[in-house]
Motif scaffolding. Sequence first.
Motif, PDB file in Angstrom:
ATOM      1  N   LEU A   1       2.727   8.147 -10.791  1.00  0.00           N
ATOM      2  CA  LEU A   1       3.519   6.915 -10.789  1.00  0.00           C
ATOM      3  C   LEU A   1       2.678   5.662 -10.636  1.00  0.00           C
ATOM      4  CD1 LEU A   1       6.529   7.909  -8.535  1.00  0.00           C
ATOM      5  CD2 LEU A   1       6.569   7.405 -10.980  1.00  0.00           C
ATOM      6  N   ILE A   2       1.695   5.720  -9.757  1.00  0.00           N
ATOM      7  CA  ILE A   2       0.993   4.481  -9.420  1.00  0.00           C
ATOM      8  C   ILE A   2      -0.469   4.486  -9.852  1.00  0.00           C
ATOM      9  CG2 ILE A   2       2.568   4.067  -7.472  1.00  0.00           C
ATOM     10  CD1 ILE A   2       0.201   4.790  -5.600  1.00  0.00           C
ATOM     11  N   GLY A   3      -0.944   5.597 -10.370  1.00  0.00           N
ATOM     12  CA  GLY A   3      -2.289   5.624 -10.943  1.00  0.00           C
ATOM     13  C   GLY A   3      -3.410   5.919  -9.963  1.00  0.00           C
ATOM     14  N   VAL A   4      -3.078   6.058  -8.690  1.00  0.00           N
ATOM     15  CA  VAL A   4      -4.103   6.376  -7.686  1.00  0.00           C
ATOM     16  C   VAL A   4      -3.554   7.422  -6.714  1.00  0.00           C
ATOM     17  CG1 VAL A   4      -5.595   4.332  -7.630  1.00  0.00           C
ATOM     18  CG2 VAL A   4      -3.347   4.239  -6.540  1.00  0.00           C
ATOM     19  N   TYR A   5      -4.481   8.183  -6.135  1.00  0.00           N
ATOM     20  CA  TYR A   5      -4.084   9.205  -5.159  1.00  0.00           C
ATOM     21  C   TYR A   5      -4.026   8.588  -3.765  1.00  0.00           C
ATOM     22  CZ  TYR A   5      -5.415  12.471  -8.866  1.00  0.00           C
ATOM     23  OH  TYR A   5      -5.513  13.152 -10.055  1.00  0.00           O
ATOM     24  N   PRO A   6      -2.955   8.839  -3.041  1.00  0.00           N
ATOM     25  CA  PRO A   6      -2.855   8.268  -1.695  1.00  0.00           C
ATOM     26  C   PRO A   6      -3.932   8.812  -0.753  1.00  0.00           C
ATOM     27  CG  PRO A   6      -1.056   9.827  -2.109  1.00  0.00           C
ATOM     28  CD  PRO A   6      -1.759   9.628  -3.410  1.00  0.00           C
ATOM     29  N   LYS A   7      -4.321   7.991   0.181  1.00  0.00           N
ATOM     30  CA  LYS A   7      -5.318   8.370   1.192  1.00  0.00           C
ATOM     31  C   LYS A   7      -4.696   8.381   2.589  1.00  0.00           C
ATOM     32  CE  LYS A   7      -9.533   6.254   3.194  1.00  0.00           C
ATOM     33  NZ  LYS A   7     -10.485   5.141   2.968  1.00  0.00           N
ATOM     34  N   TYR A   8      -3.838   7.414   2.849  1.00  0.00           N
ATOM     35  CA  TYR A   8      -3.202   7.318   4.171  1.00  0.00           C
ATOM     36  C   TYR A   8      -2.011   8.266   4.226  1.00  0.00           C
ATOM     37  CZ  TYR A   8      -6.219   3.456   5.280  1.00  0.00           C
ATOM     38  OH  TYR A   8      -7.322   2.709   5.558  1.00  0.00           O
ATOM     39  N   MET A   9      -2.001   9.111   5.240  1.00  0.00           N
ATOM     40  CA  MET A   9      -0.981  10.150   5.321  1.00  0.00           C
ATOM     41  C   MET A   9      -0.251  10.135   6.658  1.00  0.00           C
ATOM     42  SD  MET A   9      -1.231  14.300   5.149  1.00  0.00           S
ATOM     43  CE  MET A   9      -1.744  14.427   3.432  1.00  0.00           C
TER      44      MET A   9
ATOM     45  N   GLY B   1     -14.704  11.065  -1.998  1.00  0.00           N
ATOM     46  CA  GLY B   1     -14.807   9.612  -2.078  1.00  0.00           C
ATOM     47  C   GLY B   1     -13.476   8.923  -2.315  1.00  0.00           C
ATOM     48  N   TYR B   2     -13.535   7.607  -2.271  1.00  0.00           N
ATOM     49  CA  TYR B   2     -12.328   6.787  -2.293  1.00  0.00           C
ATOM     50  C   TYR B   2     -12.478   5.660  -3.304  1.00  0.00           C
ATOM     51  CZ  TYR B   2     -11.885   9.175   2.187  1.00  0.00           C
ATOM     52  OH  TYR B   2     -11.825  10.125   3.158  1.00  0.00           O
ATOM     53  N   VAL B   3     -11.344   5.100  -3.668  1.00  0.00           N
ATOM     54  CA  VAL B   3     -11.363   3.947  -4.566  1.00  0.00           C
ATOM     55  C   VAL B   3     -10.447   2.855  -4.030  1.00  0.00           C
ATOM     56  CG1 VAL B   3     -11.902   5.265  -6.660  1.00  0.00           C
ATOM     57  CG2 VAL B   3      -9.505   4.930  -5.984  1.00  0.00           C
TER      58      VAL B   3
ATOM     59  N   THR C   1     -11.323   0.736   0.325  1.00  0.00           N
ATOM     60  CA  THR C   1     -11.023   1.822  -0.621  1.00  0.00           C
ATOM     61  C   THR C   1      -9.897   2.695  -0.066  1.00  0.00           C
ATOM     62  OG1 THR C   1     -12.827   3.108   0.384  1.00  0.00           O
ATOM     63  CG2 THR C   1     -13.329   1.896  -1.652  1.00  0.00           C
ATOM     64  N   PRO C   2      -8.646   2.197  -0.154  1.00  0.00           N
ATOM     65  CA  PRO C   2      -7.535   2.896   0.490  1.00  0.00           C
ATOM     66  C   PRO C   2      -6.867   3.988  -0.349  1.00  0.00           C
ATOM     67  CG  PRO C   2      -6.786   0.783  -0.328  1.00  0.00           C
ATOM     68  CD  PRO C   2      -8.240   0.883  -0.680  1.00  0.00           C
ATOM     69  N   TYR C   3      -7.527   4.436  -1.410  1.00  0.00           N
ATOM     70  CA  TYR C   3      -6.982   5.547  -2.193  1.00  0.00           C
ATOM     71  C   TYR C   3      -8.069   6.597  -2.388  1.00  0.00           C
ATOM     72  CZ  TYR C   3      -3.137   2.341  -3.116  1.00  0.00           C
ATOM     73  OH  TYR C   3      -2.087   1.469  -2.967  1.00  0.00           O
ATOM     74  N   LYS C   4      -7.643   7.848  -2.645  1.00  0.00           N
ATOM     75  CA  LYS C   4      -8.606   8.941  -2.815  1.00  0.00           C
ATOM     76  C   LYS C   4      -9.001   9.096  -4.286  1.00  0.00           C
ATOM     77  CE  LYS C   4      -7.715  13.047  -0.684  1.00  0.00           C
ATOM     78  NZ  LYS C   4      -9.101  13.454  -0.714  1.00  0.00           N
ATOM     79  N   LYS C   5     -10.214   9.590  -4.468  1.00  0.00           N
ATOM     80  CA  LYS C   5     -10.651   9.880  -5.834  1.00  0.00           C
ATOM     81  C   LYS C   5     -10.013  11.150  -6.368  1.00  0.00           C
ATOM     82  CE  LYS C   5     -15.166   7.750  -6.477  1.00  0.00           C
ATOM     83  NZ  LYS C   5     -16.601   7.916  -6.217  1.00  0.00           N
ATOM     84  N   ASP C   6      -9.708  12.060  -5.461  1.00  0.00           N
ATOM     85  CA  ASP C   6      -9.212  13.371  -5.872  1.00  0.00           C
ATOM     86  C   ASP C   6      -8.190  13.846  -4.836  1.00  0.00           C
ATOM     87  OD1 ASP C   6     -10.175  15.933  -7.692  1.00  0.00           O
ATOM     88  OD2 ASP C   6      -9.484  16.542  -5.698  1.00  0.00           O
ATOM     89  N   PRO C   7      -7.134  14.520  -5.293  1.00  0.00           N
ATOM     90  CA  PRO C   7      -6.091  14.916  -4.336  1.00  0.00           C
ATOM     91  C   PRO C   7      -6.523  16.045  -3.387  1.00  0.00           C
ATOM     92  CG  PRO C   7      -5.578  15.745  -6.516  1.00  0.00           C
ATOM     93  CD  PRO C   7      -6.781  14.855  -6.671  1.00  0.00           C
ATOM     94  N   ILE C   8      -7.517  16.820  -3.783  1.00  0.00           N
ATOM     95  CA  ILE C   8      -7.962  17.940  -2.946  1.00  0.00           C
ATOM     96  C   ILE C   8      -9.338  17.678  -2.364  1.00  0.00           C
ATOM     97  CG2 ILE C   8      -8.675  20.360  -2.926  1.00  0.00           C
ATOM     98  CD1 ILE C   8      -6.462  21.065  -4.705  1.00  0.00           C
TER      99      ILE C   8
ATOM    100  N   LEU D   1       0.851  -1.185   0.000  1.00  0.00           N
ATOM    101  CA  LEU D   1       0.000   0.000   0.000  1.00  0.00           C
ATOM    102  C   LEU D   1       0.891   1.240   0.000  1.00  0.00           C
ATOM    103  CD1 LEU D   1      -2.964   1.043   0.234  1.00  0.00           C
ATOM    104  CD2 LEU D   1      -2.566   1.212   2.695  1.00  0.00           C
ATOM    105  N   ILE D   2       0.523   2.199  -0.836  1.00  0.00           N
ATOM    106  CA  ILE D   2       1.299   3.436  -0.903  1.00  0.00           C
ATOM    107  C   ILE D   2       0.498   4.567  -0.279  1.00  0.00           C
ATOM    108  CG2 ILE D   2       2.557   5.041  -2.398  1.00  0.00           C
ATOM    109  CD1 ILE D   2       3.642   2.155  -2.506  1.00  0.00           C
TER     110      ILE D   2
END
Length: 363
Positions: free
Chosen positions: A155-163, A280-282, A269-276, A121-122
Amino acid sequence: MRFLHSTLALSALVAPWIVSAAAPEEATPSPAVAPAAPTTAPATAPSTATGPVTWADFVTSCQTPGQIALTYSEGPSEATMAMLETLREADAKVTFFANATWLQYMQYAGVARHAHMDGHLIGMTYRLPSDTSTGHTDDDLKNDIARHSRTIQDLIGVYPKYMKVHESNLKDVRLLNLVQSMGYTLVGFNLDEYDYKYNTAATAPQIADVYNAIFSKQMDAFGRRASYVVAGYDVPSTGAAAGLPKVINTIQTSGYDMVRLDGCANDKTPYKKDPILNNGYVGDAKSFGGADYKHGQKAVTYNPNAGGKGVGSSPAGGNGGTAPGEGKSSQDGGSLKKSAAPRTMAAVSTLLVLPALVCAYLL
Ligand SMILES: *[C@@H]1O[C@H](CO)[C@@H](O)[C@H](O)[C@H]1NC(C)=O
């Protein structure tokens, strides 16, 4: 001392129930890092509340006792490839919080992609540009966070959610509230593996002893397993890579189950749909609940006489970072050198801050 004061101030501010955060313990890992309460604390559900962030909003344990989520911050680095090799042998998954600043360097970008493809997980680390939110508008900050998030998404095609917010910014309540309102999940820890302290080939095996002491103490006191979110550092000046084989074997022997943070939090759904936007999540096939989701581990070979895997005793982190098949032009070598200095600095500042912070995290 400035860090200590900040930490204590933060403790007083957001965690008034922490009354024992007086003296930072540096020398003795096992008593300093008390195991989490054996309860299945409701710590991991990301809050959607709009109130001020408290430590209860940080993910610091898993939903299921017996789970352990290894997390590594501030990579990718020269140490990452060695860790990925060990993890592949163990068939185990972890969480990497990428520092997007390093991803402008080609070999680090390749390593981050590699980690994602391997099924880890990134997440992202974030450090305020001037280490304070003062003088920046909310929009400035959002855009800065989003810029880093987009670098990872490229790089990975999805926006990170865990920060993972950088240690020196954990007192910045405005930042914490902002990232939470943006829908990011803040991550803390309840087990510090002390890789910044056991940072040579000779001492790195002691990282596993930290785990062992905590597991035993938990079992002696409560007769059952707790769950852990582990803080580690993916930088070459720590013993994280060298210590990892023995850490995995200790986890295996103690009957714990290695999980990514999404598995830890039962989060499909550990990634975000949008960086800002908080819209929602994907998830993907490798996310918790997906067809290719993986947890658990196998014992790995470990040869202490060889100093563990990938990391030598040199402060530069040995040769563990050379990725077979990762193109290396002389130009790449140039950028690598350029980035090596700040990497070491980052580790040094971490060293100063963490002993105090550990106290703040004790819940
Ligand atoms: C990456 O780490 C460096 C060194 O600590 C820091 O200056 C930079 O702000 C970090 N980048 C992010 C996105 O946190």
